[in-house]
Design a protein around this motif. Sequence first.
Motif, short mmCIF file in Angstrom:
data_model
loop_
_atom_site.label_atom_id
_atom_site.label_comp_id
_atom_site.label_asym_id
_atom_site.label_seq_id
_atom_site.Cartn_x
_atom_site.Cartn_y
_atom_site.Cartn_z
N UNK A 129 0.84 -1.19 0.00
CA UNK A 129 0.00 0.00 0.00
C UNK A 129 0.88 1.25 0.00
N UNK A 130 0.62 2.14 -0.94
CA UNK A 130 1.29 3.44 -0.97
C UNK A 130 0.24 4.55 -1.01
N UNK A 131 0.54 5.66 -0.33
CA UNK A 131 -0.37 6.79 -0.30
C UNK A 131 -0.08 7.68 -1.50
N UNK A 153 -0.97 -3.30 -3.87
CA UNK A 153 -0.61 -4.34 -4.85
C UNK A 153 -1.68 -5.40 -4.94
N UNK A 154 -2.22 -5.80 -3.81
CA UNK A 154 -3.22 -6.86 -3.83
C UNK A 154 -3.81 -7.10 -2.47
N UNK A 155 -4.80 -7.99 -2.42
CA UNK A 155 -5.57 -8.24 -1.21
C UNK A 155 -5.68 -9.74 -0.96
N UNK A 206 2.51 -1.89 -14.30
CA UNK A 206 1.62 -2.97 -14.73
C UNK A 206 2.36 -3.91 -15.68
N UNK A 207 3.17 -4.76 -15.09
CA UNK A 207 3.91 -5.74 -15.89
C UNK A 207 3.05 -6.98 -16.14
N UNK A 208 3.50 -7.79 -17.08
CA UNK A 208 2.79 -9.04 -17.38
C UNK A 208 3.20 -10.10 -16.38
N UNK A 209 2.22 -10.57 -15.60
CA UNK A 209 2.48 -11.62 -14.61
C UNK A 209 1.20 -12.42 -14.44
N UNK A 210 1.32 -13.66 -13.98
CA UNK A 210 0.16 -14.56 -14.00
C UNK A 210 -0.75 -14.44 -12.79
N UNK A 211 -0.47 -13.48 -11.87
CA UNK A 211 -1.37 -13.31 -10.73
C UNK A 211 -2.21 -12.05 -10.84
N UNK A 212 -2.03 -11.27 -11.92
CA UNK A 212 -2.84 -10.08 -12.14
C UNK A 212 -2.48 -8.89 -11.29
N UNK A 213 -1.40 -8.98 -10.48
CA UNK A 213 -1.02 -7.89 -9.59
C UNK A 213 -0.06 -6.93 -10.28
N UNK A 214 0.10 -5.75 -9.68
CA UNK A 214 1.08 -4.81 -10.19
C UNK A 214 2.44 -5.07 -9.54
N UNK A 215 3.49 -4.60 -10.17
CA UNK A 215 4.84 -4.76 -9.63
C UNK A 215 5.21 -3.65 -8.66
N UNK A 216 4.50 -2.56 -8.70
CA UNK A 216 4.81 -1.44 -7.83
C UNK A 216 4.00 -0.22 -8.20
N UNK A 217 4.22 0.85 -7.44
CA UNK A 217 3.59 2.14 -7.71
C UNK A 217 4.63 3.21 -7.40
N UNK A 218 5.16 3.84 -8.43
CA UNK A 218 6.28 4.75 -8.27
C UNK A 218 5.83 6.21 -8.38
N UNK A 219 6.38 7.09 -7.53
CA UNK A 219 6.03 8.51 -7.60
C UNK A 219 6.62 9.17 -8.84
N UNK A 220 5.83 10.04 -9.46
CA UNK A 220 6.31 10.82 -10.61
C UNK A 220 6.31 12.30 -10.20
#
Length: 315
Positions: A129-131, A153-155, A206-220
């Motif tokens: 979790x990121x704010x 990322x996921x629950x 949003x990378x391709x992976x078989x669990x449907x989760x994201x790899x991260x959330x980076x600040x821009x």
Amino acid sequence: MARSYGSNATLLLKREGSYGAIPTGDYIQMPFNRCTLSSEQGLIADPVLGQGRDPLSPLQDVINDEGDIVVPMDVRYLGLWLTALLGNPVTTGVGPYTHEFHSGGASIPSYSIEMGLSQASSFFMHQGVKVNTLALEFQRSGAAAATLGVIAQGETRNGTSQGGTPTTLTFNRISQFQGSIKRSGSLIANLTAGSLTYSNNLEKIETIRNDGLIDGADPTIAALTGKIDVRFADTTLVDLASNGTPVDLQFAYTIDADNSVVFDCHEVYLPKPKLTVDGPGGVQASFDFQGAKNATAGRMLTVTLTNDLDGSDYL
């Protein structure tokens, strides 16, 4: 059958050692007003033809886990959310302590958050979790609160709590009447309302992976926006807006000298507002401002939190 009620819901939080790694041990039980953090997984209509007019079963789409958490403004618990939003503070003092948070950091920490519904034996653990955003509304009366936009990322749903024996902090609530908005160190005259929003503008990886989760959330590129509403009495703010002159704004809640939180917006720009007369009442002017990095301060926003904690709870 037991039914779940929000009055019995719990929200537990703990900082992760690395992104998405759910920590063990005792979490902190956080006060909250409302929480919409939850995962969802949509369906995709099957595009296959040649099987008749009735469709085939739909396909599962990726998982999205995000939402808002509305929390009461409190000089102790708020430091945890500010750390999640801006990164570790610089703490000084010997009690009271001053915790200074700066915008523009290269990275922000991630947390695991458990939303517990004990009456239904359902405990939803959100990892990574990121704010993303923090929004404040200043008004004349009411209970002060902050709205946090978060991305996870996921629950995972568990039958029992994974938060150990939760710890708590002493609650020190802030009311709206303790708020103030200043320009150049002085209260803004004829002010009726104000708002402030800081955004990390997180980009989901949003990378391709078989669990449907994201790899991260980076600040821009961060953003600082808001609005101040004033009764039109002079042209001071209008002139500043028309000339493109930057101003500094300070949004603060002060309980006393030892308990406060101050948001210093070092350089903001005001648009020239449209003034309309809609009736016999006072004429209102609204300024939707945008923040920018100030060369002297070296940043766009500084948040100064003063309380009796030595800062170890925030790291």
